[in-house]
Design a protein around this motif. Structure first.
Motif, PDB file in Angstrom:
ATOM      1  N   GLN A   1      -3.840   0.625  -2.924  1.00  0.00           N
ATOM      2  CA  GLN A   1      -3.693  -0.758  -2.330  1.00  0.00           C
ATOM      3  C   GLN A   1      -3.475  -1.867  -3.606  1.00  0.00           C
ATOM      4  O   GLN A   1      -3.871  -1.713  -4.702  1.00  0.00           O
ATOM      5  CB  GLN A   1      -5.191  -1.169  -1.626  1.00  0.00           C
ATOM      6  CG  GLN A   1      -5.521  -0.228  -0.874  1.00  0.00           C
ATOM      7  CD  GLN A   1      -6.752  -0.532   0.162  1.00  0.00           C
ATOM      8  OE1 GLN A   1      -7.244  -1.547  -0.303  1.00  0.00           O
ATOM      9  NE2 GLN A   1      -7.179   0.083   0.898  1.00  0.00           N
TER      10      GLN A   1
ATOM     11  N   CYS B   1       0.359   5.617   0.329  1.00  0.00           N
ATOM     12  CA  CYS B   1      -0.624   6.678   0.687  1.00  0.00           C
ATOM     13  C   CYS B   1       0.012   7.906   0.671  1.00  0.00           C
ATOM     14  O   CYS B   1       0.991   8.022   1.253  1.00  0.00           O
ATOM     15  CB  CYS B   1      -1.263   6.443   1.888  1.00  0.00           C
ATOM     16  SG  CYS B   1      -2.619   7.872   2.363  1.00  0.00           S
TER      17      CYS B   1
ATOM     18  N   GLU C   1      -4.454   7.142  -2.205  1.00  0.00           N
ATOM     19  CA  GLU C   1      -4.152   6.012  -1.670  1.00  0.00           C
ATOM     20  C   GLU C   1      -4.294   4.794  -2.748  1.00  0.00           C
ATOM     21  O   GLU C   1      -5.207   4.676  -3.350  1.00  0.00           O
ATOM     22  CB  GLU C   1      -5.072   5.482  -0.453  1.00  0.00           C
ATOM     23  CG  GLU C   1      -5.009   4.270   0.126  1.00  0.00           C
ATOM     24  CD  GLU C   1      -6.027   4.088   1.126  1.00  0.00           C
ATOM     25  OE1 GLU C   1      -6.081   3.002   1.528  1.00  0.00           O
ATOM     26  OE2 GLU C   1      -6.465   5.089   1.883  1.00  0.00           O
TER      27      GLU C   1
ATOM     28  N   LYS D   1       0.719  -1.317  -0.053  1.00  0.00           N
ATOM     29  CA  LYS D   1      -0.016   0.060   0.059  1.00  0.00           C
ATOM     30  C   LYS D   1       0.983   1.086  -0.073  1.00  0.00           C
ATOM     31  O   LYS D   1       1.763   1.041   0.590  1.00  0.00           O
ATOM     32  CB  LYS D   1      -0.806  -0.097   1.215  1.00  0.00           C
ATOM     33  CG  LYS D   1      -1.693   1.048   1.489  1.00  0.00           C
ATOM     34  CD  LYS D   1      -2.541   1.018   2.857  1.00  0.00           C
ATOM     35  CE  LYS D   1      -3.202   2.340   2.993  1.00  0.00           C
ATOM     36  NZ  LYS D   1      -4.109   2.167   4.351  1.00  0.00           N
TER      37      LYS D   1
END
Length: 106
Positions: free
Chosen positions: A64, A48, A62, A46
């Motif tokens: 993922q 961000c 963000e 991930k």
């Protein structure tokens, strides 16, 4: 890149890194934020943070990732929800991109 510790994400043990641009002149395609990296194989799980002015305006987003095919980690979700300054205007931008059905080329 600065190591910031460990964090469990679901079943995954990850290392957390804070990322800053190398120089102040990195206004094009710079990234400032945080990355979660799986400890067993150094795969990025991930990210961000805030992008530079590319492609629209500086925005927080963000991303993922998920394991595909038991080997590679690819993006499965990208989200951004921000008021972006474009010139003298402020525009609310909301983006949600879901990736699926990854297939290997023959």
């Amino acid at each position: 890149i600065v190591y910031s510790g460990r964090q469990k994400m679901g079943e995954l043990n990850t290392s957390v890194f804070d990322i800053l641009p190398r120089t102040e002149q990195s206004s094009l395609r710079a990234f400032q934020g945080r990355a979660w990296v799986r400890e067993t194989d150094d795969a990025i799980v991930k990210i961000c943070g805030r992008s530079s002015a590319f492609p629209i305006a500086p925005m927080r987003f963000e991303e993922q990732r998920a394991e595909v095919g038991g080997v590679n980690w690819f993006p499965v979700l990208l989200r951004a929800d921000e008021d972006a300054k474009i010139g003298n205007e402020t525009v609310h931008v909301r983006v949600t991109v879901k990736y699926s059905d990854y297939k290997a080329r023959p």
